[in-house]
Design a protein around this motif. Structure first.
Motif, PDB file in Angstrom:
ATOM      1  N   LEU A 175       8.715   9.272  -4.314  1.00  0.00           N
ATOM      2  CA  LEU A 175       8.743  10.600  -4.921  1.00  0.00           C
ATOM      3  C   LEU A 175       8.972  11.433  -3.857  1.00  0.00           C
ATOM      4  O   LEU A 175       8.456  11.456  -2.676  1.00  0.00           O
ATOM      5  CB  LEU A 175       7.361  10.905  -5.437  1.00  0.00           C
ATOM      6  CG  LEU A 175       6.505   9.789  -6.422  1.00  0.00           C
ATOM      7  CD1 LEU A 175       5.241  10.115  -6.719  1.00  0.00           C
ATOM      8  CD2 LEU A 175       7.433   9.758  -7.690  1.00  0.00           C
ATOM      9  N   LEU A 176       9.797  12.522  -4.110  1.00  0.00           N
ATOM     10  CA  LEU A 176      10.411  13.412  -3.061  1.00  0.00           C
ATOM     11  C   LEU A 176      10.178  14.815  -3.406  1.00  0.00           C
ATOM     12  O   LEU A 176      10.481  15.228  -4.557  1.00  0.00           O
ATOM     13  CB  LEU A 176      11.904  13.024  -2.868  1.00  0.00           C
ATOM     14  CG  LEU A 176      12.318  11.761  -2.219  1.00  0.00           C
ATOM     15  CD1 LEU A 176      13.873  11.401  -2.567  1.00  0.00           C
ATOM     16  CD2 LEU A 176      11.928  11.636  -0.790  1.00  0.00           C
ATOM     17  N   ASN A 177      10.023  15.567  -2.372  1.00  0.00           N
ATOM     18  CA  ASN A 177       9.834  16.924  -2.631  1.00  0.00           C
ATOM     19  C   ASN A 177      10.671  17.686  -1.638  1.00  0.00           C
ATOM     20  O   ASN A 177      10.827  17.330  -0.526  1.00  0.00           O
ATOM     21  CB  ASN A 177       8.335  17.547  -2.418  1.00  0.00           C
ATOM     22  CG  ASN A 177       7.786  17.365  -4.087  1.00  0.00           C
ATOM     23  OD1 ASN A 177       8.222  17.701  -5.116  1.00  0.00           O
ATOM     24  ND2 ASN A 177       6.473  17.045  -4.015  1.00  0.00           N
ATOM     25  N   THR A 178      11.023  18.943  -1.888  1.00  0.00           N
ATOM     26  CA  THR A 178      11.873  19.960  -1.207  1.00  0.00           C
ATOM     27  C   THR A 178      10.902  20.784  -0.138  1.00  0.00           C
ATOM     28  O   THR A 178      11.322  21.348   0.544  1.00  0.00           O
ATOM     29  CB  THR A 178      12.672  20.735  -1.748  1.00  0.00           C
ATOM     30  OG1 THR A 178      11.847  21.541  -2.800  1.00  0.00           O
ATOM     31  CG2 THR A 178      13.820  20.052  -2.637  1.00  0.00           C
ATOM     32  N   ALA A 179       9.489  20.921  -0.646  1.00  0.00           N
ATOM     33  CA  ALA A 179       8.675  21.418   0.139  1.00  0.00           C
ATOM     34  C   ALA A 179       7.602  20.347   0.804  1.00  0.00           C
ATOM     35  O   ALA A 179       7.604  19.199   0.351  1.00  0.00           O
ATOM     36  CB  ALA A 179       7.793  22.428  -0.569  1.00  0.00           C
ATOM     37  N   ARG A 199      11.855  17.220   2.148  1.00  0.00           N
ATOM     38  CA  ARG A 199      10.626  17.433   3.343  1.00  0.00           C
ATOM     39  C   ARG A 199       9.474  16.716   3.251  1.00  0.00           C
ATOM     40  O   ARG A 199       8.706  16.629   4.266  1.00  0.00           O
ATOM     41  CB  ARG A 199      10.522  19.102   3.528  1.00  0.00           C
ATOM     42  CG  ARG A 199      11.938  19.972   3.784  1.00  0.00           C
ATOM     43  CD  ARG A 199      11.344  21.426   3.713  1.00  0.00           C
ATOM     44  NE  ARG A 199      10.647  21.803   5.103  1.00  0.00           N
ATOM     45  CZ  ARG A 199      10.039  23.023   5.095  1.00  0.00           C
ATOM     46  NH1 ARG A 199      10.003  23.971   4.146  1.00  0.00           N
ATOM     47  NH2 ARG A 199       9.377  23.222   6.328  1.00  0.00           N
ATOM     48  N   SER A 200       9.350  16.244   2.198  1.00  0.00           N
ATOM     49  CA  SER A 200       8.084  15.347   2.092  1.00  0.00           C
ATOM     50  C   SER A 200       8.485  13.934   1.147  1.00  0.00           C
ATOM     51  O   SER A 200       9.406  14.028   0.231  1.00  0.00           O
ATOM     52  CB  SER A 200       6.897  16.022   1.650  1.00  0.00           C
ATOM     53  OG  SER A 200       7.010  16.692   0.170  1.00  0.00           O
ATOM     54  N   LEU A 201       7.650  13.118   1.232  1.00  0.00           N
ATOM     55  CA  LEU A 201       8.002  11.919   0.505  1.00  0.00           C
ATOM     56  C   LEU A 201       6.505  11.170   0.262  1.00  0.00           C
ATOM     57  O   LEU A 201       5.571  11.268   1.040  1.00  0.00           O
ATOM     58  CB  LEU A 201       8.443  11.163   1.487  1.00  0.00           C
ATOM     59  CG  LEU A 201       9.320   9.547   0.906  1.00  0.00           C
ATOM     60  CD1 LEU A 201      10.675   9.175   1.547  1.00  0.00           C
ATOM     61  CD2 LEU A 201       8.184   8.582   1.116  1.00  0.00           C
ATOM     62  N   HIS A 202       6.410  10.626  -0.830  1.00  0.00           N
ATOM     63  CA  HIS A 202       5.157   9.526  -1.363  1.00  0.00           C
ATOM     64  C   HIS A 202       5.791   8.431  -1.783  1.00  0.00           C
ATOM     65  O   HIS A 202       6.721   8.511  -2.847  1.00  0.00           O
ATOM     66  CB  HIS A 202       4.408  10.606  -2.183  1.00  0.00           C
ATOM     67  CG  HIS A 202       4.029  11.812  -1.614  1.00  0.00           C
ATOM     68  ND1 HIS A 202       2.900  11.946  -0.802  1.00  0.00           N
ATOM     69  CD2 HIS A 202       4.738  12.987  -1.757  1.00  0.00           C
ATOM     70  CE1 HIS A 202       2.874  13.242  -0.397  1.00  0.00           C
ATOM     71  NE2 HIS A 202       3.872  13.915  -1.056  1.00  0.00           N
ATOM     72  N   THR A 203       5.411   7.273  -1.442  1.00  0.00           N
ATOM     73  CA  THR A 203       5.734   6.008  -1.914  1.00  0.00           C
ATOM     74  C   THR A 203       4.638   5.165  -2.471  1.00  0.00           C
ATOM     75  O   THR A 203       3.504   5.165  -1.722  1.00  0.00           O
ATOM     76  CB  THR A 203       6.905   5.450  -1.090  1.00  0.00           C
ATOM     77  OG1 THR A 203       7.312   4.274  -1.687  1.00  0.00           O
ATOM     78  CG2 THR A 203       6.202   4.959   0.355  1.00  0.00           C
ATOM     79  N   GLU A 261       0.759  -1.021  -0.046  1.00  0.00           N
ATOM     80  CA  GLU A 261      -0.090   0.200   0.017  1.00  0.00           C
ATOM     81  C   GLU A 261       0.953   1.335  -0.017  1.00  0.00           C
ATOM     82  O   GLU A 261       2.002   1.324   0.821  1.00  0.00           O
ATOM     83  CB  GLU A 261      -0.887   0.020   1.166  1.00  0.00           C
ATOM     84  CG  GLU A 261      -1.962  -1.112   1.282  1.00  0.00           C
ATOM     85  CD  GLU A 261      -2.789  -1.114   2.536  1.00  0.00           C
ATOM     86  OE1 GLU A 261      -2.677  -0.069   3.290  1.00  0.00           O
ATOM     87  OE2 GLU A 261      -3.465  -1.916   2.623  1.00  0.00           O
ATOM     88  N   GLY A 262       0.631   2.352  -0.606  1.00  0.00           N
ATOM     89  CA  GLY A 262       1.347   3.462  -0.728  1.00  0.00           C
ATOM     90  C   GLY A 262       1.157   4.157   0.694  1.00  0.00           C
ATOM     91  O   GLY A 262       0.329   4.014   1.603  1.00  0.00           O
ATOM     92  N   ARG A 263       2.222   5.164   0.864  1.00  0.00           N
ATOM     93  CA  ARG A 263       2.409   5.855   2.115  1.00  0.00           C
ATOM     94  C   ARG A 263       2.751   7.281   1.649  1.00  0.00           C
ATOM     95  O   ARG A 263       3.588   7.533   0.662  1.00  0.00           O
ATOM     96  CB  ARG A 263       3.663   5.493   2.938  1.00  0.00           C
ATOM     97  CG  ARG A 263       3.582   4.147   3.511  1.00  0.00           C
ATOM     98  CD  ARG A 263       2.330   4.053   4.611  1.00  0.00           C
ATOM     99  NE  ARG A 263       2.235   2.730   5.270  1.00  0.00           N
ATOM    100  CZ  ARG A 263       1.420   1.912   5.160  1.00  0.00           C
ATOM    101  NH1 ARG A 263       0.585   1.898   3.943  1.00  0.00           N
ATOM    102  NH2 ARG A 263       1.549   0.600   5.638  1.00  0.00           N
ATOM    103  N   SER A 264       2.048   8.313   2.250  1.00  0.00           N
ATOM    104  CA  SER A 264       2.295   9.723   1.965  1.00  0.00           C
ATOM    105  C   SER A 264       2.716  10.283   3.125  1.00  0.00           C
ATOM    106  O   SER A 264       2.162  10.189   4.377  1.00  0.00           O
ATOM    107  CB  SER A 264       0.970  10.477   1.554  1.00  0.00           C
ATOM    108  OG  SER A 264       0.813  10.240   0.354  1.00  0.00           O
TER     109      SER A 264
END
Length: 262
Positions: free
Chosen positions: A150-154, A131-135, A104-107
């Motif tokens: 998926l990674l984000n700097t915000a 600063r945030s991650l979604h997998t 299952e995905g994780r945000s």
């Protein structure tokens, strides 16, 4: 005022049409196992770079599990993203590990809030500026093969629809992998995944050999190798295997790039 609104509408329609074309091209590129020089290394690289290009993310990485269930990083848009994956694999914890285990995905919209739960992962992400991650699971029907990160700097969630699109891209890449084989050895999932992992292992070894031979950083050696394969229209996996098997000289990569450049 009316003319200005019409111009905005035209711009919005054009942007929408461009995105639709980009999406169509992305899915065709991921699914085309008959393209010249197709190999799993390019497939996973294409997946992460497509995600970064089409989605509101700053970096992407993908991990696949071998026959023993050990996750291996197959591709990453940035070295820092690959390190964050490695940190999770070494500690056995983190959102990507949870995603692989549960399917299952994780945000995680704010990774700093999870410092007590995943201290090493949070530290690695913070140091890298993420600063945030979604997998999301990399899966074949109900069988989970790995995880796409998926990674984000915000901080914050992804825009509506981006996670669904990322999952569709990952599913498309998995199906493409199932249609690829270095030789006819059956259609089981384990064989295809192991072949892909073996190709990645050969690539890492080849990068190390080139780096030592030319006195270069490993990431620069990887770029030289990819440039050589692209410039000569050959398989990246086959090129890496030829270097590791000593059927191709290490100097050829650097000299070949100079020749291609002319």
């Amino acid at each position: 005022m009316s003319e200005e609104l019409n111009m905005r509408d035209d711009s919005a329609r054009e942007a929408s049409m461009n995105r639709e074309r980009e999406l169509a091209t992305a899915f065709v590129d991921l699914a085309d196992t008959y393209a010249p020089g197709f190999d799993p290394l390019r497939l996973f690289q294409r997946l992460v770079h497509t995600c970064r290009g089409l989605l509101d993310v700053d970096a992407a990485a993908v991990m696949i599990a071998d026959a023993r269930g050990t996750l291996k990083t197959m591709a990453a848009t940035e070295e820092q993203a690959a390190f964050i994956e490695l940190m999770q694999m070494q500690t056995g914890s983190g959102p990507c590990m949870d995603c692989y285990r549960t399917g299952e995905g994780r945000s995680v919209p704010d990774i700093a809030a999870e410092r007590a739960r995943w201290p090493e992962v949070v530290a690695a992400m913070s140091d890298a500026g993420y600063r945030s991650l979604h997998t999301l699971p990399v899966r074949l029907h109900d069988r989970t093969l790995g995880a796409l990160t998926l990674l984000n700097t915000a901080t914050g969630d992804l825009p509506d629809g981006d996670l669904d699109l990322a999952q569709a891209l990952a599913d498309c890449a998995t199906l493409a992998l199932m249609h690829w084989a270095t030789e006819p050895r059956g259609d089981d999932v384990v064989t295809r995944v192991q072949s892909a992992i073996a190709a990645k292992s050969a690539l890492e070894t080849a990068k190390g050999m080139i780096a030592a031979y030319h006195g270069l950083p490993v990431h620069e050696a990887g770029r030289l190798l990819a440039d050589y394969a692209n410039g000569h229209g050959v398989s990246l996996a086959d090129t890496a295997q030829a270097l590791v098997g000593r059927t191709m000289e290490l100097a050829v990569v650097l000299n070949g790039n100079k020749t291609a450049g002319h």
